[in-house]
Design an enzyme around this catalytic site. Sequence first.
Site, mmCIF file in Angstrom:
data_model
loop_
_atom_site.group_PDB
_atom_site.id
_atom_site.type_symbol
_atom_site.label_atom_id
_atom_site.label_comp_id
_atom_site.label_asym_id
_atom_site.label_seq_id
_atom_site.Cartn_x
_atom_site.Cartn_y
_atom_site.Cartn_z
ATOM 1 N N ARG A 60 -9.880 -11.880 2.238
ATOM 2 C CA ARG A 60 -10.683 -12.995 1.705
ATOM 3 C C ARG A 60 -9.952 -14.320 1.818
ATOM 4 N NH1 ARG A 60 -10.888 -9.957 -4.036
ATOM 5 N NH2 ARG A 60 -10.967 -8.265 -2.516
ATOM 6 N N LYS A 78 0.855 -1.188 0.000
ATOM 7 C CA LYS A 78 0.000 0.000 0.000
ATOM 8 C C LYS A 78 0.893 1.241 0.000
ATOM 9 C CE LYS A 78 -3.891 -1.701 2.808
ATOM 10 N NZ LYS A 78 -4.945 -1.620 1.784
HETATM 11 N N1 BES Z 1 -8.086 -3.808 4.582
HETATM 12 C C1 BES Z 1 -8.292 -3.401 3.253
HETATM 13 C C2 BES Z 1 -9.645 -2.728 3.025
HETATM 14 C C3 BES Z 1 -9.857 -1.418 3.710
HETATM 15 C C4 BES Z 1 -9.654 -0.247 3.020
HETATM 16 C C5 BES Z 1 -10.306 -1.364 4.994
HETATM 17 C C6 BES Z 1 -9.877 0.956 3.623
HETATM 18 C C7 BES Z 1 -10.543 -0.138 5.621
HETATM 19 C C8 BES Z 1 -10.334 1.021 4.929
HETATM 20 C C9 BES Z 1 -8.215 -4.614 2.326
HETATM 21 O O1 BES Z 1 -7.411 -5.647 2.733
HETATM 22 C C10 BES Z 1 -7.661 -4.134 1.031
HETATM 23 O O2 BES Z 1 -6.522 -3.751 1.002
HETATM 24 N N2 BES Z 1 -8.487 -4.165 0.000
HETATM 25 C C11 BES Z 1 -8.082 -3.759 -1.293
HETATM 26 C C12 BES Z 1 -8.583 -4.829 -2.234
HETATM 27 C C13 BES Z 1 -8.043 -4.717 -3.610
HETATM 28 C C14 BES Z 1 -6.574 -4.992 -3.647
HETATM 29 C C15 BES Z 1 -8.800 -5.693 -4.462
HETATM 30 C C16 BES Z 1 -8.728 -2.426 -1.578
HETATM 31 O O3 BES Z 1 -9.845 -2.202 -1.152
HETATM 32 O O4 BES Z 1 -8.099 -1.573 -2.198
HETATM 33 MN MN MN Z 2 -5.381 -5.414 2.099
#
Ligand code: BES
Ligand code: MN
Length: 502
Positions: A348, A274
Amino acid sequence: MTTYSLRKGSAEKIKSDVVVVGVVQTEDGLQAAPGAEGVASAYGRRFAPLLSTMGFTGKAGETTTVPTGGVIKSPLLILVGLGERDRLTTERVRRAAGVAARSVSNASTVALALPALDADHVRAIADGYLLGSYAFTAFKSADAPGTPNEVVILSDVARSKDAGRALETAQVVARATCLARDWVNTPAGNLTPPLFADAVTTASKDNKDAKVTVKVTDEARLEADGYGGIIGVGRASANPPRLVELSYKPRGAKAHLALVGKGITFDSGGLSLKPGAAMTTMKIDMSGAAAVIAATFAIAELGLPVRVSTFAPMAENMVSGNATRPGDVLTMYGGKTVEVLNTDAEGRLILADALVKATEQSPDLIVDVATLTGACVIALGDRVAGILGNDEETVKSIKDAGERAGEAFWPLPITSEMTEKVRTNSKVADLAQHNSERWGGTLYAAAFLQEFVGDTTWAHLDIAGPAFNEKGPHGYTPSGGTGIGVSTLVQVAQSLSDGHRG
Ligand code: BES
Ligand code: MN
Ligand code: ZN
Protein backbone atom coordinates in the site's frame (compact mmCIF):
# COMPACT_ATOMS: atom_id res chain seq x y z
CA MET A 1 7.27 -21.31 -32.93
CA THR A 2 3.78 -22.61 -33.25
CA THR A 3 1.50 -21.16 -35.90
CA TYR A 4 -2.21 -21.01 -35.23
CA SER A 5 -4.84 -21.03 -37.93
CA LEU A 6 -8.55 -21.39 -38.44
CA ARG A 7 -10.00 -23.78 -40.97
CA LYS A 8 -13.36 -25.08 -42.03
CA GLY A 9 -13.13 -28.84 -42.08
CA SER A 10 -14.15 -31.92 -40.23
CA ALA A 11 -12.37 -33.72 -37.45
CA GLU A 12 -12.62 -37.16 -39.05
CA LYS A 13 -11.17 -36.02 -42.38
CA ILE A 14 -8.27 -33.82 -41.31
CA LYS A 15 -4.84 -35.43 -41.32
CA SER A 16 -2.79 -34.24 -38.39
CA ASP A 17 -0.80 -35.97 -35.65
CA VAL A 18 -3.58 -35.44 -33.12
CA VAL A 19 -7.24 -34.43 -33.25
CA VAL A 20 -8.94 -33.06 -30.14
CA VAL A 21 -12.71 -33.41 -29.74
CA GLY A 22 -15.16 -32.78 -26.92
CA VAL A 23 -17.59 -35.14 -25.25
CA VAL A 24 -20.70 -34.03 -23.35
CA GLN A 25 -22.86 -35.80 -20.79
CA THR A 26 -26.54 -36.13 -21.64
CA GLU A 27 -29.52 -37.94 -20.14
CA ASP A 28 -28.94 -40.65 -22.75
CA GLY A 29 -25.27 -41.05 -21.88
CA LEU A 30 -22.14 -39.65 -23.47
CA GLN A 31 -22.40 -37.78 -26.73
CA ALA A 32 -20.07 -36.15 -29.20
CA ALA A 33 -19.89 -32.39 -28.62
CA PRO A 34 -20.34 -30.00 -31.57
CA GLY A 35 -17.31 -30.53 -33.82
CA ALA A 36 -17.00 -34.20 -32.89
CA GLU A 37 -20.08 -35.56 -34.71
CA GLY A 38 -18.11 -36.87 -37.67
CA VAL A 39 -15.67 -38.69 -35.42
CA ALA A 40 -18.53 -40.28 -33.50
CA SER A 41 -20.17 -41.48 -36.71
CA ALA A 42 -16.85 -42.87 -37.98
CA TYR A 43 -16.77 -45.02 -34.85
CA GLY A 44 -20.48 -45.69 -35.24
CA ARG A 45 -22.08 -47.73 -32.50
CA ARG A 46 -18.69 -48.46 -30.97
CA PHE A 47 -18.22 -44.84 -29.82
CA ALA A 48 -20.10 -44.71 -26.50
CA PRO A 49 -19.19 -48.27 -25.34
CA LEU A 50 -15.52 -47.57 -26.14
CA LEU A 51 -15.58 -44.49 -23.93
CA SER A 52 -17.29 -46.26 -21.07
CA THR A 53 -14.87 -49.22 -21.24
CA MET A 54 -12.04 -46.75 -20.79
CA GLY A 55 -13.82 -45.36 -17.75
CA PHE A 56 -14.35 -42.01 -19.44
CA THR A 57 -17.24 -40.14 -17.81
CA GLY A 58 -17.24 -36.88 -19.77
CA LYS A 59 -16.71 -34.83 -16.63
CA ALA A 60 -15.30 -31.35 -17.33
CA GLY A 61 -11.52 -31.50 -17.38
CA GLU A 62 -11.29 -35.25 -17.96
CA THR A 63 -9.21 -36.42 -20.90
CA THR A 64 -8.21 -39.62 -22.62
CA THR A 65 -6.08 -40.44 -25.66
CA VAL A 66 -7.05 -43.12 -28.19
CA PRO A 67 -5.00 -44.49 -31.13
CA THR A 68 -7.50 -44.41 -33.98
CA GLY A 69 -6.13 -47.32 -36.04
CA GLY A 70 -7.42 -45.72 -39.21
CA VAL A 71 -11.01 -45.15 -38.11
CA ILE A 72 -10.42 -41.46 -38.83
CA LYS A 73 -7.61 -39.88 -40.89
CA SER A 74 -5.50 -38.80 -37.91
CA PRO A 75 -3.66 -41.47 -35.92
CA LEU A 76 -4.41 -40.12 -32.44
CA LEU A 77 -7.61 -38.81 -30.91
CA ILE A 78 -7.77 -36.85 -27.68
CA LEU A 79 -11.19 -36.77 -26.04
CA VAL A 80 -11.90 -34.01 -23.54
CA GLY A 81 -14.85 -34.02 -21.19
CA LEU A 82 -17.04 -30.91 -21.34
CA GLY A 83 -19.49 -31.91 -18.58
CA GLU A 84 -23.25 -31.64 -18.91
CA ARG A 85 -24.43 -30.69 -22.38
CA ASP A 86 -26.94 -28.18 -21.04
CA ARG A 87 -24.26 -26.34 -19.06
CA LEU A 88 -21.77 -25.93 -21.86
CA THR A 89 -20.39 -22.39 -21.42
CA THR A 90 -17.56 -20.74 -23.34
CA GLU A 91 -15.54 -20.91 -20.12
CA ARG A 92 -15.92 -24.70 -20.12
CA VAL A 93 -14.63 -24.77 -23.68
CA ARG A 94 -11.70 -22.53 -22.73
CA ARG A 95 -10.75 -24.87 -19.88
CA ALA A 96 -11.15 -27.95 -22.05
CA ALA A 97 -8.77 -26.47 -24.62
CA GLY A 98 -6.28 -25.87 -21.81
CA VAL A 99 -6.55 -29.46 -20.63
CA ALA A 100 -6.11 -30.62 -24.23
CA ALA A 101 -2.97 -28.53 -24.64
CA ARG A 102 -1.39 -30.36 -21.73
CA SER A 103 -2.40 -33.78 -23.11
CA VAL A 104 -0.75 -33.21 -26.48
CA SER A 105 2.77 -34.45 -25.82
CA ASN A 106 4.93 -34.73 -28.88
CA ALA A 107 2.74 -33.92 -31.84
CA SER A 108 3.94 -31.68 -34.62
CA THR A 109 0.45 -30.91 -35.94
CA VAL A 110 -2.67 -30.56 -33.80
CA ALA A 111 -6.27 -30.10 -34.91
CA LEU A 112 -8.75 -28.75 -32.37
CA ALA A 113 -12.31 -29.77 -33.13
CA LEU A 114 -13.88 -28.48 -29.93
CA PRO A 115 -17.23 -26.66 -30.06
CA ALA A 116 -16.50 -23.58 -32.21
CA LEU A 117 -19.96 -22.36 -33.07
CA ASP A 118 -19.12 -18.65 -33.11
CA ALA A 119 -16.26 -16.18 -32.70
CA ASP A 120 -16.53 -16.28 -28.88
CA HIS A 121 -15.93 -20.02 -28.94
CA VAL A 122 -12.99 -19.61 -31.31
CA ARG A 123 -11.56 -17.09 -28.87
CA ALA A 124 -12.09 -19.50 -25.96
CA ILE A 125 -10.43 -22.43 -27.76
CA ALA A 126 -7.44 -20.31 -28.75
CA ASP A 127 -7.18 -18.76 -25.26
CA GLY A 128 -7.36 -22.12 -23.58
CA TYR A 129 -4.81 -23.80 -25.81
CA LEU A 130 -2.33 -20.91 -25.81
CA LEU A 131 -2.52 -20.44 -22.04
CA GLY A 132 -2.68 -24.14 -21.23
CA SER A 133 0.46 -25.01 -23.17
CA TYR A 134 2.61 -22.54 -21.18
CA ALA A 135 5.69 -23.91 -19.44
CA PHE A 136 8.40 -22.05 -17.54
CA THR A 137 11.66 -23.81 -18.31
CA ALA A 138 14.21 -20.98 -18.17
CA PHE A 139 15.98 -22.49 -15.16
CA LYS A 140 15.74 -26.18 -16.12
CA SER A 141 18.89 -27.67 -17.62
CA ALA A 142 16.98 -30.34 -19.57
CA ASP A 143 15.74 -29.32 -23.01
CA ALA A 144 12.27 -27.84 -23.01
CA PRO A 145 9.66 -30.25 -24.41
CA GLY A 146 8.87 -29.70 -28.07
CA THR A 147 5.88 -27.62 -29.14
CA PRO A 148 3.76 -28.29 -32.24
CA ASN A 149 4.57 -26.51 -35.49
CA GLU A 150 0.95 -26.04 -36.31
CA VAL A 151 -2.31 -25.84 -34.38
CA VAL A 152 -5.48 -25.68 -36.46
CA ILE A 153 -8.82 -24.71 -34.99
CA LEU A 154 -11.65 -26.29 -36.93
CA SER A 155 -14.80 -24.22 -37.13
CA ASP A 156 -17.75 -23.69 -39.42
CA VAL A 157 -17.29 -19.93 -38.93
CA ALA A 158 -13.58 -20.14 -39.83
CA ARG A 159 -13.97 -17.71 -42.72
CA SER A 160 -15.85 -15.02 -40.81
CA LYS A 161 -14.06 -11.78 -40.02
CA ASP A 162 -15.07 -12.01 -36.35
CA ALA A 163 -13.55 -15.44 -35.94
CA GLY A 164 -10.29 -14.31 -37.54
CA ARG A 165 -10.16 -11.32 -35.24
CA ALA A 166 -10.94 -13.52 -32.24
CA LEU A 167 -7.93 -15.70 -33.02
CA GLU A 168 -5.67 -12.65 -33.46
CA THR A 169 -6.84 -11.13 -30.17
CA ALA A 170 -6.38 -14.42 -28.33
CA GLN A 171 -2.79 -14.64 -29.53
CA VAL A 172 -1.92 -11.10 -28.47
CA VAL A 173 -3.55 -11.43 -25.05
CA ALA A 174 -2.15 -14.91 -24.36
CA ARG A 175 1.35 -13.79 -25.31
CA ALA A 176 1.01 -10.90 -22.86
CA THR A 177 -0.32 -13.20 -20.13
CA CYS A 178 2.63 -15.54 -20.66
CA LEU A 179 5.05 -12.61 -20.49
CA ALA A 180 3.54 -11.69 -17.11
CA ARG A 181 3.81 -15.35 -16.02
CA ASP A 182 7.48 -15.46 -17.00
CA TRP A 183 8.21 -12.39 -14.90
CA VAL A 184 6.27 -13.78 -11.93
CA ASN A 185 8.06 -17.14 -12.16
CA THR A 186 11.52 -15.60 -12.45
CA PRO A 187 13.37 -15.90 -9.10
CA ALA A 188 13.59 -12.65 -7.18
CA GLY A 189 17.38 -12.70 -7.39
CA ASN A 190 17.09 -12.57 -11.17
CA LEU A 191 14.38 -9.93 -11.21
CA THR A 192 15.38 -7.15 -8.82
CA PRO A 193 13.76 -3.73 -9.38
CA PRO A 194 16.53 -2.54 -11.74
CA LEU A 195 16.46 -5.85 -13.66
CA PHE A 196 12.66 -5.80 -13.85
CA ALA A 197 12.75 -2.24 -15.21
CA ASP A 198 15.36 -3.32 -17.80
CA ALA A 199 13.22 -6.31 -18.76
CA VAL A 200 10.26 -3.98 -19.40
CA THR A 201 12.41 -1.73 -21.59
CA THR A 202 13.65 -4.77 -23.53
CA ALA A 203 10.12 -6.16 -23.91
CA SER A 204 8.98 -2.84 -25.31
CA LYS A 205 11.82 -2.82 -27.87
CA ASP A 206 11.01 -6.41 -28.83
CA ASN A 207 7.42 -5.48 -29.43
CA LYS A 208 7.53 -2.79 -32.10
CA ASP A 209 3.85 -3.28 -32.98
CA ALA A 210 2.93 -1.86 -29.60
CA LYS A 211 3.51 1.89 -29.65
CA VAL A 212 4.32 2.21 -25.98
CA THR A 213 6.85 4.57 -24.48
CA VAL A 214 8.68 3.49 -21.34
CA LYS A 215 10.13 5.79 -18.70
CA VAL A 216 12.23 4.49 -15.81
CA THR A 217 12.85 6.64 -12.74
CA ASP A 218 15.79 5.64 -10.54
CA GLU A 219 16.18 5.91 -6.76
CA ALA A 220 17.98 9.27 -6.75
CA ARG A 221 15.21 10.89 -8.78
CA LEU A 222 12.49 9.18 -6.72
CA GLU A 223 14.06 10.51 -3.55
CA ALA A 224 14.42 14.02 -4.97
CA ASP A 225 10.84 14.04 -6.24
CA GLY A 226 9.37 12.98 -2.90
CA TYR A 227 8.28 9.39 -3.47
CA GLY A 228 8.39 8.60 0.23
CA GLY A 229 6.49 5.32 -0.05
CA ILE A 230 8.66 3.74 -2.75
CA ILE A 231 11.89 4.94 -1.10
CA GLY A 232 10.72 3.93 2.38
CA VAL A 233 9.98 0.37 1.28
CA GLY A 234 12.97 -0.03 -1.03
CA ARG A 235 15.68 1.57 1.10
CA ALA A 236 16.88 -1.57 2.92
CA SER A 237 17.65 -3.49 -0.25
CA ALA A 238 20.99 -3.57 -2.08
CA ASN A 239 18.85 -3.43 -5.21
CA PRO A 240 17.38 0.08 -5.37
CA PRO A 241 13.75 0.83 -6.25
CA ARG A 242 12.40 2.04 -9.58
CA LEU A 243 9.24 3.58 -10.96
CA VAL A 244 8.37 2.35 -14.44
CA GLU A 245 5.85 4.36 -16.45
CA LEU A 246 4.32 3.24 -19.71
CA SER A 247 2.31 5.40 -22.01
CA TYR A 248 0.15 4.48 -24.98
CA LYS A 249 -1.54 7.42 -26.69
CA PRO A 250 -3.53 6.38 -29.74
CA ARG A 251 -5.07 9.02 -31.95
CA GLY A 252 -8.82 9.40 -31.37
CA ALA A 253 -8.74 7.79 -27.94
CA LYS A 254 -12.24 7.33 -26.52
CA ALA A 255 -11.13 7.19 -22.89
CA HIS A 256 -8.09 7.44 -20.68
CA LEU A 257 -7.29 4.46 -18.47
CA ALA A 258 -4.58 4.57 -15.80
CA LEU A 259 -3.13 1.31 -14.50
CA VAL A 260 -1.11 0.89 -11.34
CA GLY A 261 0.59 -2.37 -10.34
CA LYS A 262 2.36 -3.50 -7.18
CA GLY A 263 5.94 -4.39 -8.07
CA ILE A 264 7.49 -5.80 -4.89
CA THR A 265 10.13 -8.05 -6.46
CA PHE A 266 10.58 -9.84 -3.14
CA ASP A 267 8.67 -9.42 0.11
CA SER A 268 10.62 -10.53 3.16
CA GLY A 269 8.28 -8.45 5.31
CA GLY A 270 11.07 -6.03 6.22
CA LEU A 271 11.73 -5.56 9.96
CA SER A 272 8.24 -7.00 10.58
CA LEU A 273 9.87 -10.10 9.13
CA LYS A 274 7.76 -12.90 7.70
CA PRO A 275 8.29 -16.43 9.02
CA GLY A 276 10.47 -18.47 6.62
CA ALA A 277 7.67 -20.56 5.16
CA ALA A 278 5.60 -17.47 4.29
CA MET A 279 8.54 -16.02 2.36
CA THR A 280 9.24 -18.86 -0.05
CA THR A 281 6.75 -17.72 -2.70
CA MET A 282 7.25 -14.00 -2.22
CA LYS A 283 8.93 -13.54 -5.61
CA ILE A 284 5.32 -13.34 -6.82
CA ASP A 285 4.72 -10.01 -5.09
CA MET A 286 5.28 -8.16 -8.36
CA SER A 287 2.40 -9.94 -10.11
CA GLY A 288 0.32 -6.76 -10.21
CA ALA A 289 3.10 -4.82 -11.93
CA ALA A 290 3.65 -7.68 -14.38
CA ALA A 291 -0.07 -7.73 -15.18
CA VAL A 292 -0.51 -4.00 -15.80
CA ILE A 293 2.66 -3.77 -17.90
CA ALA A 294 1.84 -6.81 -20.04
CA ALA A 295 -1.77 -5.61 -20.43
CA THR A 296 -0.54 -2.20 -21.63
CA PHE A 297 1.54 -3.88 -24.34
CA ALA A 298 -1.43 -6.01 -25.40
CA ILE A 299 -3.85 -3.06 -25.53
CA ALA A 300 -1.35 -1.14 -27.68
CA GLU A 301 -0.65 -4.10 -29.93
CA LEU A 302 -4.37 -4.53 -30.51
CA GLY A 303 -4.52 -0.82 -31.31
CA LEU A 304 -7.51 -0.23 -29.02
CA PRO A 305 -8.60 3.43 -29.07
CA VAL A 306 -7.98 4.00 -25.36
CA ARG A 307 -5.18 6.04 -23.90
CA VAL A 308 -3.30 4.05 -21.25
CA SER A 309 -0.97 5.47 -18.60
CA THR A 310 0.66 2.78 -16.52
CA PHE A 311 2.64 3.09 -13.29
CA ALA A 312 4.61 0.24 -11.80
CA PRO A 313 6.47 1.08 -8.60
CA MET A 314 9.17 -1.55 -8.03
CA ALA A 315 10.95 -2.21 -4.76
CA GLU A 316 12.46 -5.08 -2.80
CA ASN A 317 11.18 -5.26 0.78
CA MET A 318 14.30 -6.28 2.73
CA VAL A 319 16.02 -5.92 6.09
CA SER A 320 19.11 -3.86 6.91
CA GLY A 321 20.48 -1.26 9.30
CA ASN A 322 18.78 1.51 7.38
CA ALA A 323 15.42 -0.20 6.94
CA THR A 324 12.22 1.70 7.63
CA ARG A 325 11.16 0.93 11.20
CA PRO A 326 7.70 0.33 12.60
CA GLY A 327 6.74 3.74 13.93
CA ASP A 328 8.56 5.71 11.25
CA VAL A 329 6.61 8.36 9.37
CA LEU A 330 6.86 8.59 5.59
CA THR A 331 5.82 11.57 3.49
CA MET A 332 4.17 10.18 0.41
CA TYR A 333 4.25 11.64 -3.08
CA GLY A 334 1.75 14.51 -2.95
CA GLY A 335 2.50 15.32 0.72
CA LYS A 336 0.31 13.10 2.92
CA THR A 337 2.13 11.64 5.92
CA VAL A 338 1.80 8.00 6.92
CA GLU A 339 2.83 6.23 10.09
CA VAL A 340 4.29 2.82 9.24
CA LEU A 341 3.13 0.32 11.83
CA ASN A 342 4.00 -2.93 10.08
CA THR A 343 6.71 -3.00 7.43
CA ASP A 344 5.09 -6.13 5.95
CA ALA A 345 2.15 -4.00 4.79
CA GLU A 346 4.49 -2.48 2.19
CA GLY A 347 2.38 -2.80 -0.94
CA ARG A 348 0.00 0.00 0.00
CA LEU A 349 2.97 2.32 0.58
CA ILE A 350 4.44 2.00 -2.90
CA LEU A 351 0.96 2.01 -4.46
CA ALA A 352 0.04 5.24 -2.66
CA ASP A 353 2.85 7.15 -4.41
CA ALA A 354 1.93 5.67 -7.77
CA LEU A 355 -1.80 6.33 -7.32
CA VAL A 356 -1.16 10.01 -6.60
CA LYS A 357 1.08 10.16 -9.66
CA ALA A 358 -1.67 8.53 -11.74
CA THR A 359 -4.29 11.06 -10.60
CA GLU A 360 -2.07 13.89 -11.90
CA GLN A 361 -2.90 12.70 -15.42
CA SER A 362 -6.67 13.09 -14.80
CA PRO A 363 -7.61 9.68 -16.24
CA ASP A 364 -11.24 8.58 -16.54
CA LEU A 365 -10.50 5.51 -14.49
CA ILE A 366 -7.64 4.12 -12.39
CA VAL A 367 -7.35 0.38 -11.89
CA ASP A 368 -4.68 -0.93 -9.56
CA VAL A 369 -3.63 -4.56 -9.36
CA ALA A 370 -1.79 -5.97 -6.37
CA THR A 371 -0.98 -9.10 -4.38
CA LEU A 372 -1.93 -6.99 -1.42
CA THR A 373 -3.35 -8.98 1.47
CA GLY A 374 -3.28 -12.49 2.84
CA ALA A 375 -6.73 -11.65 4.21
CA CYS A 376 -8.08 -11.67 0.66
CA VAL A 377 -6.84 -15.23 0.21
CA ILE A 378 -8.65 -16.19 3.41
CA ALA A 379 -11.84 -14.48 2.21
CA LEU A 380 -11.94 -15.71 -1.38
CA GLY A 381 -9.47 -18.57 -1.73
CA ASP A 382 -6.85 -18.98 -4.43
CA ARG A 383 -9.06 -18.85 -7.51
CA VAL A 384 -11.00 -15.65 -6.95
CA ALA A 385 -9.56 -12.15 -6.67
CA GLY A 386 -11.11 -9.34 -4.65
CA ILE A 387 -12.38 -6.14 -6.26
CA LEU A 388 -12.98 -2.94 -4.31
CA GLY A 389 -13.38 0.66 -5.37
CA ASN A 390 -15.10 4.01 -5.04
CA ASP A 391 -17.77 3.50 -7.70
CA GLU A 392 -20.15 0.56 -7.57
CA GLU A 393 -20.99 0.60 -11.29
CA THR A 394 -17.33 0.51 -12.25
CA VAL A 395 -16.66 -2.36 -9.88
CA LYS A 396 -19.54 -4.24 -11.46
CA SER A 397 -18.38 -3.65 -15.02
CA ILE A 398 -14.82 -4.75 -14.22
CA LYS A 399 -16.18 -7.87 -12.55
CA ASP A 400 -18.19 -8.53 -15.74
CA ALA A 401 -15.12 -7.90 -17.89
CA GLY A 402 -13.31 -10.49 -15.76
CA GLU A 403 -16.04 -13.00 -16.35
CA ARG A 404 -15.74 -12.58 -20.11
CA ALA A 405 -11.97 -12.85 -19.81
CA GLY A 406 -12.07 -16.07 -17.79
CA GLU A 407 -10.85 -14.42 -14.57
CA ALA A 408 -12.96 -14.38 -11.38
CA PHE A 409 -13.35 -11.26 -9.24
CA TRP A 410 -15.71 -10.79 -6.32
CA PRO A 411 -16.63 -7.43 -4.75
CA LEU A 412 -15.74 -6.56 -1.17
CA PRO A 413 -16.79 -3.29 0.50
CA ILE A 414 -14.77 -0.30 1.63
CA THR A 415 -16.67 0.64 4.76
CA SER A 416 -16.74 4.07 6.38
CA GLU A 417 -15.52 2.44 9.63
CA MET A 418 -12.32 1.36 7.91
CA THR A 419 -11.82 4.79 6.37
CA GLU A 420 -12.32 6.29 9.82
CA LYS A 421 -9.62 4.02 11.27
CA VAL A 422 -7.18 4.87 8.47
CA ARG A 423 -7.72 8.57 9.24
CA THR A 424 -7.65 8.46 13.03
CA ASN A 425 -5.49 5.54 14.17
CA SER A 426 -2.19 7.42 13.98
CA LYS A 427 -1.39 9.87 16.74
CA VAL A 428 1.55 11.34 14.84
CA ALA A 429 0.75 11.26 11.11
CA ASP A 430 -2.17 11.96 8.75
CA LEU A 431 -2.85 8.29 8.13
CA ALA A 432 -2.22 4.93 9.81
CA GLN A 433 -0.77 2.40 7.40
CA HIS A 434 -1.83 -0.66 9.36
CA ASN A 435 -4.74 -1.73 11.51
CA SER A 436 -3.85 -3.36 14.81
CA GLU A 437 -6.90 -5.60 14.37
CA ARG A 438 -6.46 -8.33 11.74
CA TRP A 439 -10.06 -8.74 10.67
CA GLY A 440 -11.05 -7.29 7.35
CA GLY A 441 -7.45 -6.63 6.31
CA THR A 442 -8.39 -6.40 2.64
CA LEU A 443 -10.95 -3.69 3.35
CA TYR A 444 -8.52 -1.70 5.47
CA ALA A 445 -5.80 -1.85 2.80
CA ALA A 446 -8.27 -0.63 0.16
CA ALA A 447 -9.56 2.12 2.47
CA PHE A 448 -5.94 3.24 2.83
CA LEU A 449 -5.39 3.28 -0.95
CA GLN A 450 -8.61 5.23 -1.41
CA GLU A 451 -7.04 8.15 0.45
CA PHE A 452 -4.69 8.64 -2.50
CA VAL A 453 -7.05 8.69 -5.49
CA GLY A 454 -8.99 11.87 -4.72
CA ASP A 455 -12.13 12.14 -6.86
CA THR A 456 -10.86 9.90 -9.62
CA THR A 457 -12.95 6.82 -10.35
CA TRP A 458 -10.88 3.92 -9.08
CA ALA A 459 -10.97 0.17 -8.65
CA HIS A 460 -8.52 -2.06 -6.81
CA LEU A 461 -7.93 -5.71 -7.69
CA ASP A 462 -6.45 -7.75 -4.83
CA ILE A 463 -4.95 -10.78 -6.60
CA ALA A 464 -2.99 -12.23 -3.63
CA GLY A 465 -4.82 -15.58 -4.01
CA PRO A 466 -5.00 -16.30 -7.73
CA ALA A 467 -1.69 -14.67 -8.81
CA PHE A 468 0.16 -17.89 -8.14
CA ASN A 469 -0.94 -21.50 -8.40
CA GLU A 470 0.97 -23.50 -5.81
CA LYS A 471 -0.80 -26.71 -6.80
CA GLY A 472 -0.95 -28.73 -10.01
CA PRO A 473 -2.24 -27.26 -13.27
CA HIS A 474 -5.99 -27.08 -13.95
CA GLY A 475 -7.88 -25.96 -17.05
CA TYR A 476 -5.64 -23.38 -18.74
CA THR A 477 -3.96 -22.40 -15.46
CA PRO A 478 -0.45 -23.79 -15.06
CA SER A 479 1.45 -24.23 -11.82
CA GLY A 480 3.25 -21.05 -10.75
CA GLY A 481 2.48 -17.53 -11.99
CA THR A 482 -0.95 -17.30 -13.61
CA GLY A 483 -0.80 -13.87 -15.23
CA ILE A 484 -4.20 -13.00 -13.75
CA GLY A 485 -5.34 -9.49 -14.60
CA VAL A 486 -3.90 -9.19 -18.10
CA SER A 487 -6.91 -10.58 -19.90
CA THR A 488 -9.39 -8.64 -17.76
CA LEU A 489 -7.56 -5.33 -18.22
CA VAL A 490 -7.55 -5.79 -21.99
CA GLN A 491 -11.27 -6.49 -21.78
CA VAL A 492 -11.75 -3.36 -19.65
CA ALA A 493 -9.97 -1.30 -22.32
CA GLN A 494 -12.15 -2.95 -24.94
CA SER A 495 -15.32 -2.00 -23.03
CA LEU A 496 -14.07 1.57 -22.50
CA SER A 497 -13.47 1.88 -26.22
CA ASP A 498 -17.03 0.67 -26.78
CA GLY A 499 -18.23 3.49 -24.54
CA HIS A 500 -18.86 1.52 -21.34
CA ARG A 501 -17.56 2.22 -17.85
CA GLY A 502 -14.85 -0.41 -17.79
N1 BES B 1 2.54 -9.64 -0.24
C1 BES B 1 1.79 -9.80 0.94
C2 BES B 1 0.40 -10.37 0.70
C3 BES B 1 0.33 -11.77 0.18
C4 BES B 1 0.13 -12.81 1.06
C5 BES B 1 0.42 -12.03 -1.15
C6 BES B 1 0.04 -14.09 0.59
C7 BES B 1 0.32 -13.34 -1.64
C8 BES B 1 0.12 -14.37 -0.76
C9 BES B 1 1.63 -8.45 1.63
O1 BES B 1 2.63 -7.53 1.44
C10 BES B 1 1.58 -8.72 3.10
O2 BES B 1 2.57 -9.13 3.64
N2 BES B 1 0.43 -8.48 3.69
C11 BES B 1 0.25 -8.67 5.08
C12 BES B 1 -0.46 -7.43 5.58
C13 BES B 1 -0.52 -7.33 7.06
C14 BES B 1 0.84 -7.10 7.64
C15 BES B 1 -1.44 -6.19 7.38
C16 BES B 1 -0.59 -9.91 5.27
O3 BES B 1 -1.47 -10.16 4.47
O4 BES B 1 -0.34 -10.66 6.21
MN1 MN C 1 4.22 -7.73 2.86
ZN1 ZN D 1 3.76 -7.77 -0.23
